[in-house]
Enzyme design. Structure first.
Site, mmCIF file in Angstrom:
data_model
loop_
_atom_site.group_PDB
_atom_site.id
_atom_site.type_symbol
_atom_site.label_atom_id
_atom_site.label_comp_id
_atom_site.label_asym_id
_atom_site.label_seq_id
_atom_site.Cartn_x
_atom_site.Cartn_y
_atom_site.Cartn_z
ATOM 1 N N ILE A 498 4.281 15.874 17.357
ATOM 2 C CA ILE A 498 4.061 14.803 18.334
ATOM 3 C C ILE A 498 4.068 15.452 19.708
ATOM 4 O O ILE A 498 5.030 16.125 20.082
ATOM 5 C CB ILE A 498 5.158 13.731 18.236
ATOM 6 N N HIS A 499 3.015 15.242 20.477
ATOM 7 C CA HIS A 499 2.846 15.938 21.755
ATOM 8 C C HIS A 499 2.946 14.958 22.923
ATOM 9 O O HIS A 499 2.431 13.853 22.834
ATOM 10 C CB HIS A 499 1.476 16.625 21.761
ATOM 11 N N PRO A 500 3.586 15.312 24.019
ATOM 12 C CA PRO A 500 4.369 16.534 24.236
ATOM 13 C C PRO A 500 5.859 16.278 23.992
ATOM 14 O O PRO A 500 6.466 15.455 24.670
ATOM 15 C CB PRO A 500 4.096 16.844 25.704
ATOM 16 N N GLU A 504 8.091 19.241 18.579
ATOM 17 C CA GLU A 504 6.844 19.797 18.052
ATOM 18 C C GLU A 504 6.881 21.321 18.016
ATOM 19 O O GLU A 504 6.142 21.946 17.249
ATOM 20 C CB GLU A 504 5.642 19.319 18.869
#
Length: 526
Positions: A498-500, A504
């Site tokens: 999952i960004h940001p 991650e």
């Protein structure tokens, strides 16, 4: 009335404590306990009102059993006392995490100006306001536990219980009244208390522990924290974070039992952010000065030289001891480890007496963690009364040390993996990273670090994960599920991040220690 008073007085003329024997039917508890096959007062008696004991009691009550809880808090040497809920609620996880949050908020306030907020500097912290808010929340939890027991019809006794025989305990309340209870099954969940260094003159008279720090009405001021445990580092971390002059004195390595590379990074971060460390030092004397400050004398073990410092508060965080010494366990035939006084248990949580069990911090070889005690307590009740055979799984238990830069871990440390499987069979993937939130605020992130300990041979089973950075507990909890389910390195790498986010970075680990390549993450979208 005179006759009643005379009856209560013995030949010595002193008042004898009244004994209230709870009965089922017409027989007293003592008679029921001594008679072979006699009826017991309760199906389950839990000694100890902490997280594990309460979980066990409530679960048994939900399954329709008659349950009692006997709980009593012995005031600390400084006179600190608290309500129902045990260490976690009153003098552990809950107040610790809230004071940790107070310290984190201080850092966020300093960061705020970088994000456009106009904040008057310097920002002042009010210990009284924080302490009152934390203590009020704790008291609400105490009340909540009492209500939950009442709702489930669990009988609560605020008594200091000790064994009379293997089915019976008696307890004295704070008014001196004696109550006697018997049960078919008994669970010991009395937890532990902080240890004092009795060899240090003045330690007991002038020092405090984690039993006291969260209940101080006034700021502790300039503080010396003695110890290298997670309790020591967590307390030192939030004290520094709210602006107090804080020093940690430790004899040997920090966070013994944790991954030592991670432990070093934790203390490096604390040191670079204002906490002073006296390494390889032991205190020998504490005396109170006319100013009410405490003068501490200590020895540097490497040089043998003595040194002296002055502090407002000395906090002992050198370990904990189980609350077993006053239980009269020998009268019930319950065996303990003579080295540490913990109760010896098997996989069923049973002691040397088949119907007496022990869970939580008081049990030998168990993690001293609230969630394990809670789960163990629930599972025990289900085995006793719910036709379950499920045992507590103590492997791959996740935990987090709430230091200023949080350290979360699950599974084996690198040292444990190497000792178990050999260096040649272990692959360690690692990375240094910078949280996005640190960039605008220009925060130092040199200790933000992740490593995944894996088997070297395919499919590269993940043996352990270690995460140092913001919200480490939240990050580690999710990955703990995968590791408990036997995730491989390849499966982790197939997971989309999952960004940001900081988490991650775990699913992007591709550099191994063996490769010798630079593990520093550059850029944010690589």
């Amino acid at each position: 009335m005179a006759a009643i008073v005379a009856a209560l007085r013995g030949s010595s003329g002193r008042f004898r404590p009244q004994t209230r024997v709870l009965t089922r039917g017409t027989r007293g508890a003592a008679g029921a306990a001594s008679a072979a096959g006699g009826q017991q007062n309760f199906d389950l008696l839990v000694i100890g009102g902490g997280s594990g004991g309460l979980a066990c009691a409530k679960e048994a009550a939900q399954l329709g059993r008659k349950v009692a809880v006997a709980d009593y808090v012995e005031p600390s040497p400084r006179g600190t006392k608290w309500g129902l809920g045990g260490t976690c609620v009153n003098v552990g996880c809950i107040p610790k995490k809230l004071m940790h949050q107070a310290a984190l908020l201080g850092g966020m306030i300093r960061d705020a100006q970088h994000y456009g907020w106009e904040v008057a500097q310097p920002v002042q912290h009010n210990w009284k306001a924080m302490a009152e808010a934390v203590q009020n929340h704790v008291k609400s939890l105490n009340w909540g536990h009492r209500v939950q027991l009442q709702d489930r019809k669990v009988k609560y006794f605020n008594i200091k219980a000790s064994f009379v025989n293997e089915h019976t305990v008696h307890g004295v309340d704070k008014a001196g009244k004696v109550t006697q209870l018997s049960a078919k099954h008994i669970v010991i969940a009395t937890g532990g208390r902080p240890k004092y260094p009795t060899q240090v003159k003045g330690a007991l008279e002038h020092g405090i522990t984690s039993d006291d720090i969260f209940w101080l009405k006034e700021s502790p001021g300039k503080t010396l924290v003695v110890g290298a445990s997670y309790v020591a580092l967590e307390c030192a971390g939030f004290l520094t974070g709210i602006g107090l002059d804080t020093t940690v004195m430790m004899r040997s390595v920090p966070l013994r039992g944790f991954d030592q590379q991670m432990a070093s990074l934790v203390t490096e971060h604390m040191e670079s952010h204002g906490t002073r460390f006296l390494k390889g030092c032991v205190p020998s004397l504490i005396r109170k000065l006319p100013t009410n400050q405490l003068q501490v004398t200590w020895e540097d073990l490497a040089s043998g030289k003595e040194d002296v410092g002055t502090f407002d508060t000395v906090l002992w965080a050198i370990g904990r001891v189980p609350e077993t010494r006053n239980l009269n366990l020998e009268k019930a035939g319950v065996n303990t480890n003579p080295k540490n006084q913990k109760i010896i248990v098997d996989a069923q949580e049973a002691t040397s007496v088949p119907h007496i069990y022990a869970i939580g911090d008081v049990a030998e070889g168990r993690p001293e963690l609230t969630p394990t005690a809670i789960k163990a307590g629930k599972l025990l009740a289900q085995r006793l009364f719910g036709k379950s055979s499920t045992l507590m799984n103590y492997s791959n238990v996740p935990t987090t040390v709430f230091t200023p830069l949080e350290y979360g871990c699950v599974g084996l440390s690198e040292e444990e993996a190497v000792a178990l499987h050999g260096q040649e069979h272990i692959e360690v993937y690692h990375a240094y990273y910078k949280p996005l939130e640190f960039t605008v605020a220009d925060r130092d992130a040199s200790q933000c670090y992740i490593k995944m300990v894996c088997m070297r041979e395919p499919p590269q089973l993940v043996l352990g994960l270690h995460f140092l950075g913001p919200n480490a507990g939240e990050v580690t909890q999710g990955f703990a599920l995968g590791i408990q389910c036997g995730a491989s390195y390849a499966q982790v790498m197939q997971t989309v991040g999952i960004h940001p986010t900081c988490s991650e970075e775990v699913v992007k680990l591709h550099i191994s220690k063996r490769s010798g390549l630079d593990p520093t993450v550059t850029g944010c979208u690589g």
